[in-house]
Design an enzyme around this catalytic site. Structure first.
Site, PDB file in Angstrom:
ATOM      1  N   HIS A  68      33.589  35.092  44.128  1.00 25.07           N
ATOM      2  CA  HIS A  68      34.025  35.196  45.522  1.00 25.07           C
ATOM      3  C   HIS A  68      33.939  36.664  45.923  1.00 25.07           C
ATOM      4  CE1 HIS A  68      36.505  31.404  44.497  1.00 25.07           C
ATOM      5  NE2 HIS A  68      35.409  31.041  45.137  1.00 25.07           N
ATOM      6  N   GLU A  71      36.966  39.365  46.515  1.00 30.32           N
ATOM      7  CA  GLU A  71      37.964  39.579  45.473  1.00 30.32           C
ATOM      8  C   GLU A  71      37.595  40.868  44.734  1.00 30.32           C
ATOM      9  OE1 GLU A  71      38.113  35.873  43.328  1.00 30.32           O
ATOM     10  OE2 GLU A  71      38.687  34.760  45.141  1.00 30.32           O
ATOM     11  N   HIS A 165      39.024  36.998  38.925  1.00 30.95           N
ATOM     12  CA  HIS A 165      39.243  36.708  40.334  1.00 30.95           C
ATOM     13  C   HIS A 165      40.511  37.395  40.837  1.00 30.95           C
ATOM     14  CE1 HIS A 165      36.444  33.152  40.935  1.00 30.95           C
ATOM     15  NE2 HIS A 165      36.449  33.261  39.615  1.00 30.95           N
ATOM     16  N   GLU A 229      43.156  35.265  37.250  1.00 26.97           N
ATOM     17  CA  GLU A 229      43.550  35.688  38.591  1.00 26.97           C
ATOM     18  C   GLU A 229      44.392  36.959  38.481  1.00 26.97           C
ATOM     19  OE1 GLU A 229      42.579  34.257  41.347  1.00 26.97           O
ATOM     20  OE2 GLU A 229      41.822  32.302  40.675  1.00 26.97           O
TER      21      GLU A 229
END
Length: 350
Positions: A68, A71, A165, A229
């Site tokens: 993505h 990010e 991410h 994350e």
């Protein structure tokens, strides 16, 4: 002098593979060269660069970011590591494949250009009746690069893939990892210890197959693989990189040391969750009853409304059922919400 020779010279001078990738959003001619310290460098494509150390290695490591494009913290971490390797400031002990997944989405500062890249792996890039686009083609290429990398590494070597991410929303548990569904194979204490060293003590155990990059590497190549994350999405220049020091230092050790020692495993160091259910968006009028700043891992009382999908209402059916990755704007048919419940470790761990 060819364009390829020009960019090789520039990489040797600046180490700036990220800028090169952003300038060539969907394709870059492949090349290979050797650094002064004997490290073999293979540029496979835009955003895809491989390093083979001169010394004997035992691990094949994939570090991906920018699946993505908005990010940015993981992109900055990987950018720094790549520069250190290319400039001879970091001597590798392991084979490493770095991937910036979606350079055009980096340039526009969005999660994706046409379609969410992290919903297109494990073969979902090529589906009868669905037209190809740049992200679908990119997903297929990334699968092929990872497959080629692991295959050339050979058998009897440790394989791992950490897909880095940041989340759209803030989180009560600032950093967390997603352990792909292992189809009955045991979880590994060594991998949880690695995550803890990265500053990640919250782990979500998936219970079904997925279309994510980390699941692809786990399922197809039997790699130790995670979606990691690292806090919340922020624009370039707004990340407090000191918050990622443990992650950066652990990744540096992983790729530059023969073996890395981690803290002795203690189950009490971790907060583990299991997926309770997945809620997909099937109607145009899909909504959540909670605010846009509701954090990941926010818990709900049994009977509270979680989501409305057209005429269908979803209510918490377990006390403390918590939300993960809520996104009401996903395409029809895609996952809009995961809910999770606390998990105690079982005997299925080695």
């Amino acid at each position: 002098m060819s364009a390829t020779t020009n960019y090789i010279n520039e990489l040797k001078k600046t180490g700036d593979f990220l800028t090169l990738s952003r300038a060539n959003e969907w394709h870059l001619d492949a090349s290979e060269f050797m650094l002064a310290n004997g490290t073999q460098v293979n540029v496979h494509d835009t955003g895809v660069i491989e390093f083979q150390p001169q010394v004997h290695s035992s691990k094949d490591i994939v570090l991906s970011s920018a699946i993505h494009g908005n990010e940015t913290a993981p992109i900055e971490i990987c950018d720094q590591l790549i520069k250190q390797v290319l400039l001879g400031q970091l001597q590798l002990a392991q084979r490493v494949l770095f991937i910036f997944g979606n350079p055009q989405s980096i340039n526009i500062g969005k999660r994706f250009v046409t379609e969410n890249l992290n919903r297109l792996f494990n073969g979902h890039h090529s589906v009868d009746g669905i037209a190809m686009n740049d992200e679908r083609r990119r997903a297929k290429k990334l699968e092929d690069y990872v497959s080629d990398f692991f295959t050339r590494g050979g058998a009897n070597r440790a394989r791992c893939h950490y897909d880095l991410h940041t989340a759209i929303r803030g989180s009560k548990n600032d950093k967390f990892a997603v352990y792909p569904f292992l189809h009955g194979k045991p979880w590994k204490k060594s991998q949880l210890q690695f995550l803890l060293s990265c500053g990640v003590n919250t782990v979500l155990m998936m219970k079904s197959a997925a279309t994510t990059f980390s699941y692809y590497s786990s399922f197809v190549h039997d790699a130790d693989s995670f979606t990691v994350e690292l806090g919340q999405v922020k624009p370039f220049g707004e990340n407090d990189m000191s918050r990622f020091a443990k992650t950066r230092d652990t990744l540096t050790a992983l790729i530059s040391q023969k073996e890395v020692s981690y803290k002795e495993f203690n189950a009490n160091d971790f907060e583990l969750f299991a997926v309770h259910r997945s809620i997909n968006r099937t109607a145009q009028n899909f909504s959540f009853p909670f605010s846009d700043d509701a954090e990941n891992f926010t818990g709900f009382s049994k009977g509270e409304l979680l989501a409305t999908d057209g005429e269908t209402c979803y209510y918490a059916d377990v006390e403390g059922e918590a939300i993960i990755f809520p996104n009401a704007d996903v395409a029809l048919g895609q996952r809009a919400l995961l809910t999770v419940i606390p998990l105690q470790l079982t005997d299925n761990i080695i």
